[in-house]
Write an enzyme that holds these catalytic residues in place. Structure first.
Site, PDB file in Angstrom:
ATOM      1  N   GLY A  13      62.524  32.915  51.670  1.00  0.00           N
ATOM      2  CA  GLY A  13      63.070  31.761  52.412  1.00  0.00           C
ATOM      3  C   GLY A  13      63.377  30.626  51.458  1.00  0.00           C
ATOM      4  O   GLY A  13      62.608  30.380  50.531  1.00  0.00           O
ATOM      5  N   ARG A  74      66.515  38.244  51.476  1.00  0.00           N
ATOM      6  CA  ARG A  74      65.365  39.109  51.765  1.00  0.00           C
ATOM      7  C   ARG A  74      65.921  40.522  51.601  1.00  0.00           C
ATOM      8  O   ARG A  74      66.745  40.964  52.392  1.00  0.00           O
ATOM      9  CB  ARG A  74      64.838  38.860  53.173  1.00  0.00           C
ATOM     10  N   ASP A 105      55.106  34.426  48.713  1.00  0.00           N
ATOM     11  CA  ASP A 105      54.193  35.556  48.557  1.00  0.00           C
ATOM     12  C   ASP A 105      54.913  36.900  48.353  1.00  0.00           C
ATOM     13  O   ASP A 105      54.583  37.664  47.443  1.00  0.00           O
ATOM     14  CB  ASP A 105      53.431  35.658  49.888  1.00  0.00           C
ATOM     15  N   THR A 128      58.009  27.971  48.464  1.00  0.00           N
ATOM     16  CA  THR A 128      58.022  28.300  49.896  1.00  0.00           C
ATOM     17  C   THR A 128      57.499  27.100  50.668  1.00  0.00           C
ATOM     18  O   THR A 128      56.592  26.412  50.191  1.00  0.00           O
ATOM     19  CB  THR A 128      57.149  29.539  50.212  1.00  0.00           C
ATOM     20  N   ASP A 130      55.753  27.244  53.204  1.00  0.00           N
ATOM     21  CA  ASP A 130      54.554  27.627  53.969  1.00  0.00           C
ATOM     22  C   ASP A 130      53.212  27.219  53.366  1.00  0.00           C
ATOM     23  O   ASP A 130      52.197  27.231  54.052  1.00  0.00           O
ATOM     24  CB  ASP A 130      54.546  29.148  54.190  1.00  0.00           C
ATOM     25  N   ASP A 132      51.240  28.930  51.532  1.00  0.00           N
ATOM     26  CA  ASP A 132      50.296  30.019  51.830  1.00  0.00           C
ATOM     27  C   ASP A 132      50.037  30.907  50.614  1.00  0.00           C
ATOM     28  O   ASP A 132      49.630  32.055  50.758  1.00  0.00           O
ATOM     29  CB  ASP A 132      50.839  30.869  52.992  1.00  0.00           C
ATOM     30  N   ARG A 174      54.446  31.540  60.120  1.00  0.00           N
ATOM     31  CA  ARG A 174      54.207  32.833  60.788  1.00  0.00           C
ATOM     32  C   ARG A 174      52.781  33.305  60.564  1.00  0.00           C
ATOM     33  O   ARG A 174      52.160  33.887  61.441  1.00  0.00           O
ATOM     34  CB  ARG A 174      55.181  33.896  60.253  1.00  0.00           C
TER      35      ARG A 174
HETATM   36  P1  ATP Z   1      58.774  32.877  52.384  1.00  0.00           P
HETATM   37  O1  ATP Z   1      57.331  32.470  52.170  1.00  0.00           O
HETATM   38  O2  ATP Z   1      59.668  31.691  52.387  1.00  0.00           O
HETATM   39  O3  ATP Z   1      58.978  33.787  53.550  1.00  0.00           O
HETATM   40  P2  ATP Z   1      58.735  35.147  50.608  1.00  0.00           P
HETATM   41  O4  ATP Z   1      59.033  35.265  49.155  1.00  0.00           O
HETATM   42  O5  ATP Z   1      57.327  35.418  51.022  1.00  0.00           O
HETATM   43  O6  ATP Z   1      59.222  33.704  51.058  1.00  0.00           O
HETATM   44  P3  ATP Z   1      59.646  37.637  51.785  1.00  0.00           P
HETATM   45  O7  ATP Z   1      60.819  37.924  52.655  1.00  0.00           O
HETATM   46  O8  ATP Z   1      58.294  38.020  52.266  1.00  0.00           O
HETATM   47  O9  ATP Z   1      59.740  36.074  51.436  1.00  0.00           O
HETATM   48  O10 ATP Z   1      59.862  38.379  50.381  1.00  0.00           O
HETATM   49  C1  ATP Z   1      61.066  38.190  49.658  1.00  0.00           C
HETATM   50  C2  ATP Z   1      61.534  39.514  49.128  1.00  0.00           C
HETATM   51  O11 ATP Z   1      60.570  40.043  48.216  1.00  0.00           O
HETATM   52  C3  ATP Z   1      61.674  40.619  50.169  1.00  0.00           C
HETATM   53  O12 ATP Z   1      62.888  40.517  50.858  1.00  0.00           O
HETATM   54  C4  ATP Z   1      61.617  41.874  49.310  1.00  0.00           C
HETATM   55  O13 ATP Z   1      62.856  42.125  48.707  1.00  0.00           O
HETATM   56  C5  ATP Z   1      60.627  41.457  48.224  1.00  0.00           C
HETATM   57  N1  ATP Z   1      59.297  42.020  48.539  1.00  0.00           N
HETATM   58  C6  ATP Z   1      58.377  41.545  49.407  1.00  0.00           C
HETATM   59  N2  ATP Z   1      57.291  42.339  49.460  1.00  0.00           N
HETATM   60  C7  ATP Z   1      57.541  43.366  48.610  1.00  0.00           C
HETATM   61  C8  ATP Z   1      56.823  44.547  48.207  1.00  0.00           C
HETATM   62  N3  ATP Z   1      55.628  44.829  48.706  1.00  0.00           N
HETATM   63  N4  ATP Z   1      57.414  45.373  47.314  1.00  0.00           N
HETATM   64  C9  ATP Z   1      58.622  45.096  46.796  1.00  0.00           C
HETATM   65  N5  ATP Z   1      59.344  44.008  47.133  1.00  0.00           N
HETATM   66  C10 ATP Z   1      58.824  43.163  48.017  1.00  0.00           C
END
Ligand code: ATP
Length: 324
Positions: A13, A74, A105, A128, A130, A132, A174
């Site tokens: 995000g 994502r 994360d 992020t 969040d 978190d 979330r």
């Molecule tokens: P936000 O906190 O704003 O949601 P985020 O980085 O946690 O940000 P996610 O959508 O959870 O957002 O993760 C971003 C991208 O990281 C995912 O779309 C995916 O491509 C990659 N990703 C997340 N988890 C994994 C995993 N276990 N293995 C490989 N790639 C991953």
């Protein structure tokens, strides 16, 4: 490990302050005479080979801009080993020695999986709204998102007080109640309902009735989107069924992601961006570069992916104490 070429990307995000952070990474890397490759659209950009070399001038005029000029995504494909293999090949072909991943994360976990499978070194920067992520007291974007939520709550309060209304205000989160708790304290809300605490609808309805009896003419209840009792609309409906008193619902949604980053987020993003480059320069990698108790802190990736940061429960109790 000698790092001469780094790639920087924003993932997950979008969060206010990501641009400030990209600027800090690019400019400090240039100061250290490193080559910088900007990757478009997050981890998906690694798979697509969407790369462009960046110099100091390419990040001019973005320190104050919300969103991310690099784009974010994502990526489902990156979750697969096949996708990550494509990414690793592109990284190696472009002569990239290490990655700087600005994201939440999930993005950090993506970097971890890429490193585990193909040995690509990386550092993570917590970007992020969040707040978190384990390994940092604050994430880049959190302060701005809280301020946006508080600004909205202040406005809702004006109408709530004028019409003697009950409002349920839904904020992002979330899996974490961090934004909800912080915004509830600063916005003077009566309660914050968060994923970390089981919501008892009967108790909630009783407390609304009790506060009304005690003379409260209006009330604002903050609901984190991941609350176990449902969305703000669902919670409002459940309360209505119990006490026959209809609350208005306001879902703040994506406005919390947008806007100019606050000064605090810009300073954090700048500081952590510089620290990330210094970390790679000194030969270290596979860490989250965060801020703990006012100092820059490096936390190993294996620790970060194992641990979860929850909302500050002491602050959650402040909301209850002050919202009476
Ligand atoms: P936000 O906190 O704003 O949601 P985020 O980085 O946690 O940000 P996610 O959508 O959870 O957002 O993760 C971003 C991208 O990281 C995912 O779309 C995916 O491509 C990659 N990703 C997340 N988890 C994994 C995993 N276990 N293995 C490989 N790639 C991953």
């Amino acid at each position: 490990m000698k790092v001469e070429t780094i790639a920087v990307l924003t993932s997950g995000g979008d969060a206010p302050g990501m641009n400030t952070c990209v600027r800090a990474v690019v400019r400090s890397a240039c100061a250290y005479k490193m080559k910088v490759i900007a990757v478009k659209n997050g981890l998906q950009g690694l798979i697509d080979g969407d790369f462009k070399e960046f110099g100091a001038r390419d990040v001019a005029g973005i320190v104050h801009k919300g969103g991310t000029i690099l784009g974010t995504a994502r990526s489902k494909e990156f979750r697969t080993k096949r996708g990550r293999k494509k990414a690793a090949k592109n990284i190696q072909n472009a002569g990239i020695d290490a990655l700087v991943i600005i994201g939440g994360d999930g993005s950090f976990r993506g970097g971890y999986e890429l490193n585990k499978d193909f040995g690509i070194p990386f550092v993570g920067l917590p970007g992020t709204i969040d707040n978190d992520m384990y390994g940092t007291d604050f994430t880049i974007g959190f302060d701005t998102a809280v301020n946006t939520a508080v600004d909205a709550i202040d406005k809702i309060r004006d109408t709530a007080e004028s019409h003697h209304r009950l409002f349920f205000v839904e904020v992002m989160g979330r899996h974490s109640g961090a934004i909800a708790v912080e915004a509830a304290i600063a916005g003077g809300a009566e309660l914050a309902l968060i994923p970390e605490v089981t919501t008892d609808i009967d108790a909630l309805a009783n407390s609304i009735v009790a506060q009304k009896k005690a003379g409260k003419k209006s009330a604002i209840i903050i609901v984190a989107e991941g609350d176990d009792a449902g969305s703000a609309t669902e919670i409002s409906d459940k309360v209505y069924k119990l006490i026959g008193f209809k609350g208005k619902v306001c879902v703040l949604g994506h406005i919390q992601r947008g806007g100019h980053p606050s000064a605090r987020d810009r300073v954090l993003a700048s500081r952590l961006g510089i620290a990330a480059v210094k970390t790679l320069k000194s030969g270290k990698s596979n860490v989250l570069v965060g801020e703990i108790k006012g100092d820059t802190a490096l936390t190993p990736v294996t620790t970060v992916v194992r641990k979860k940061k929850k909302a500050d429960m002491k602050k959650e109790r402040f909301v209850r104490l002050l919202g009476t």
